[in-house]
Design a protein around this motif. Structure first.
Motif, PDB file in Angstrom:
ATOM      1  N   GLU A  60      -4.746   4.545   7.848  1.00 59.69           N
ATOM      2  CA  GLU A  60      -4.274   5.070   8.701  1.00 59.69           C
ATOM      3  C   GLU A  60      -4.718   4.747  10.431  1.00 59.69           C
ATOM      4  N   GLN A  61      -5.628   3.531  10.429  1.00 62.09           N
ATOM      5  CA  GLN A  61      -5.777   2.855  11.508  1.00 62.09           C
ATOM      6  C   GLN A  61      -5.120   1.655  12.244  1.00 62.09           C
ATOM      7  N   GLY A  62      -3.866   1.606  10.797  1.00 60.18           N
ATOM      8  CA  GLY A  62      -2.452   0.298  10.380  1.00 60.18           C
ATOM      9  C   GLY A  62      -3.437  -1.005  10.739  1.00 60.18           C
ATOM     10  N   ARG A  63      -4.669  -1.013  10.166  1.00 57.60           N
ATOM     11  CA  ARG A  63      -4.356  -2.362   9.292  1.00 57.60           C
ATOM     12  C   ARG A  63      -3.553  -2.428   8.583  1.00 57.60           C
ATOM     13  N   PRO A  64      -4.213  -3.840   7.669  1.00 59.28           N
ATOM     14  CA  PRO A  64      -2.766  -4.646   6.708  1.00 59.28           C
ATOM     15  C   PRO A  64      -3.558  -4.420   5.282  1.00 59.28           C
ATOM     16  N   ILE A  65      -3.613  -3.289   5.194  1.00 63.92           N
ATOM     17  CA  ILE A  65      -3.758  -2.705   3.873  1.00 63.92           C
ATOM     18  C   ILE A  65      -2.534  -3.084   2.595  1.00 63.92           C
ATOM     19  N   GLN A  66      -2.520  -3.702   1.733  1.00 62.85           N
ATOM     20  CA  GLN A  66      -1.553  -3.350   0.933  1.00 62.85           C
ATOM     21  C   GLN A  66      -1.904  -2.305  -0.143  1.00 62.85           C
ATOM     22  N   ILE A  67      -0.976  -1.546   0.013  1.00 56.03           N
ATOM     23  CA  ILE A  67      -0.930  -0.145  -1.090  1.00 56.03           C
ATOM     24  C   ILE A  67      -0.317  -0.382  -2.455  1.00 56.03           C
ATOM     25  N   SER A  68      -0.459   0.527  -3.649  1.00 54.24           N
ATOM     26  CA  SER A  68      -0.432  -0.147  -5.017  1.00 54.24           C
ATOM     27  C   SER A  68       0.784   0.987  -4.739  1.00 54.24           C
ATOM     28  N   ILE A  69       1.220   0.960  -6.199  1.00 46.92           N
ATOM     29  CA  ILE A  69       2.623   2.498  -6.085  1.00 46.92           C
ATOM     30  C   ILE A  69       1.836   3.693  -6.028  1.00 46.92           C
ATOM     31  N   LYS A  70       1.119   3.104  -7.308  1.00 45.18           N
ATOM     32  CA  LYS A  70       0.061   4.805  -7.353  1.00 45.18           C
ATOM     33  C   LYS A  70      -0.839   5.012  -6.890  1.00 45.18           C
ATOM     34  N   ALA A  71      -0.921   4.407  -5.454  1.00 43.26           N
ATOM     35  CA  ALA A  71      -1.504   4.751  -4.738  1.00 43.26           C
ATOM     36  C   ALA A  71      -0.983   5.619  -3.316  1.00 43.26           C
ATOM     37  N   LEU A  72       0.365   5.362  -3.713  1.00 44.95           N
ATOM     38  CA  LEU A  72       1.563   5.731  -3.109  1.00 44.95           C
ATOM     39  C   LEU A  72       1.972   7.233  -3.309  1.00 44.95           C
ATOM     40  N   GLU A  73       2.084   7.330  -4.829  1.00 41.36           N
ATOM     41  CA  GLU A  73       2.459   8.094  -5.534  1.00 41.36           C
ATOM     42  C   GLU A  73       1.477   9.520  -5.432  1.00 41.36           C
ATOM     43  N   SER A  74       0.697   9.500  -5.221  1.00 43.95           N
ATOM     44  CA  SER A  74      -1.239  10.060  -5.504  1.00 43.95           C
ATOM     45  C   SER A  74      -0.796  11.200  -3.522  1.00 43.95           C
ATOM     46  N   LEU A  75      -0.209  10.211  -2.368  1.00 46.78           N
ATOM     47  CA  LEU A  75      -0.495  10.256  -1.415  1.00 46.78           C
ATOM     48  C   LEU A  75       0.911  11.041  -1.216  1.00 46.78           C
ATOM     49  N   ALA A  76       1.999  10.960  -1.759  1.00 50.60           N
ATOM     50  CA  ALA A  76       3.396  11.738  -1.765  1.00 50.60           C
ATOM     51  C   ALA A  76       2.743  12.728  -2.335  1.00 50.60           C
ATOM     52  N   LYS A  77       2.420  12.952  -3.293  1.00 50.65           N
ATOM     53  CA  LYS A  77       2.010  14.119  -4.193  1.00 50.65           C
ATOM     54  C   LYS A  77       0.277  15.102  -2.594  1.00 50.65           C
ATOM     55  N   THR A  78      -0.380  14.741  -2.600  1.00 52.13           N
ATOM     56  CA  THR A  78      -1.189  15.185  -1.265  1.00 52.13           C
ATOM     57  C   THR A  78      -0.384  15.795  -0.199  1.00 52.13           C
ATOM     58  N   LEU A  79       0.179  14.992   0.221  1.00 55.32           N
ATOM     59  CA  LEU A  79       1.316  15.604   1.264  1.00 55.32           C
ATOM     60  C   LEU A  79       2.472  16.327   1.457  1.00 55.32           C
ATOM     61  N   MET A  80       2.414  16.445   0.039  1.00 52.52           N
ATOM     62  CA  MET A  80       3.734  17.313   0.297  1.00 52.52           C
ATOM     63  C   MET A  80       5.302  17.163   0.451  1.00 52.52           C
ATOM     64  N   LEU A  81       5.300  15.640   0.317  1.00 55.12           N
ATOM     65  CA  LEU A  81       6.846  14.879   0.896  1.00 55.12           C
ATOM     66  C   LEU A  81       7.895  15.245   0.446  1.00 55.12           C
TER      67      LEU A  81
END
Length: 277
Positions: A60-81
């Motif tokens: 969220e702070q905009g740091r250069p973090i590489q995000i995995s597909i698994k993490a994206l799937e979890s975030l999308a579900k949590t945030l009800m995208l």
């Protein structure tokens, strides 16, 4: 296009904006009485998504973090995208958006379906960029193919063209039409090289159809365009159509495919008698 610094900042801001829209009660969290900001806290998003709080905070702070597909799937579900938000999330995270939500996801815009249904005697479908059929009208189901009888995960026109015997028999010149479809699909393929769903589809078809395996290797390229198409109907006999394709401006991933009776032929008369009886 975003540069790298802008991309990470945009990703962080996007996630913050979406967690602000989720009420704690929507995800089974207590509302509490000391919330200074609306929506979920960072620690709640991290907990619900199964990821570390520090790591999520850095995102969220905009740091250069590489995000995995698994993490994206979890975030999308949590945030009800929804599907457009999921696509945006994946693009910002520099991953290929998933394709399954385009097959199993939201229903078609009611206005698009209304257009299809208004074409009472012209078989018509709406397909996505990967040739998945996501909507159709009654004329298409009665004259061409009833997509309700096909598993939702198999409603892909390329797959249907090469593996559905009922559909193949409808063409007076199946080989010509099949080669044109492969060439059109190959043109689109350049945008999705490496897409797991697309690559799996191609592998399956090369194993299931010797024609597809042979013609795919020819590398023919051809964009969708209007053409004449003759269909053999088991009851109505030969039907002559003009096949036109329209991109939907409000959603560039969708196209409308319409079969209109050739002027001067008896096709429209046959269809009207068949559908109105």
């Amino acid at each position: 296009m975003y540069n790298e610094k802008q991309r990470y900042k945009e990703l962080g801001d996007f996630l913050k904006s979406r967690r602000a829209k989720i009420l704690p009660s929507q995800v089974g969290m207590p509302e509490g009485i000391r919330r200074r900001t609306p929506g979920l806290r960072r620690e709640e998003v991290a907990l619900l998504s199964g990821i570390g709080l520090t790591w999520y905070t850095w995102i969220e702070q905009g740091r250069p973090i590489q995000i995995s597909i698994k993490a994206l799937e979890s975030l999308a579900k949590t945030l009800m995208l929804d599907k457009e938000e999921i696509k945006h999330l994946y693009i910002l995270a520099q991953h290929t958006p998933p394709t399954d939500f385009q097959i199993y996801g939201d229903n078609i815009n009611p206005m698009f379906q209304h257009v299809l249904d208004s074409l009472e005697f012209s078989p018509a479908t709406i397909q996505d960029a990967r040739f998945n059929v996501i909507s159709w009208n009654r004329a298409s189901a009665k004259i061409i193919l009833d997509y309700n009888q096909i598993n939702v995960s198999k409603r892909n026109m390329l797959r249907i063209m090469f593996t559905n015997e009922e559909y193949k028999k409808k063409f007076t010149e199946w080989e010509v039409s099949a080669k044109k479809m492969i060439a059109s699909f190959r043109t689109m393929y350049g945008e999705f090289v490496g897409d797991p769903w697309i690559e799996n589809l191609i592998t399956e078809l090369r194993n299931e159809s010797k024609e597809f395996d042979s013609w795919w290797s020819m590398y023919d390229i051809k964009k969708d365009e209007g053409m004449l198409k003759n269909i053999n109907h088991p009851i109505l006999g030969e039907l002559e159509f003009e096949h036109t394709i329209y991109m939907l401006v409000s959603n560039s991933d969708l196209k409308m495919s319409i079969l209109t009776a050739v002027p001067g032929s008896d096709t429209e008369k046959k269809i009207k008698q068949f559908l109105l009886k």
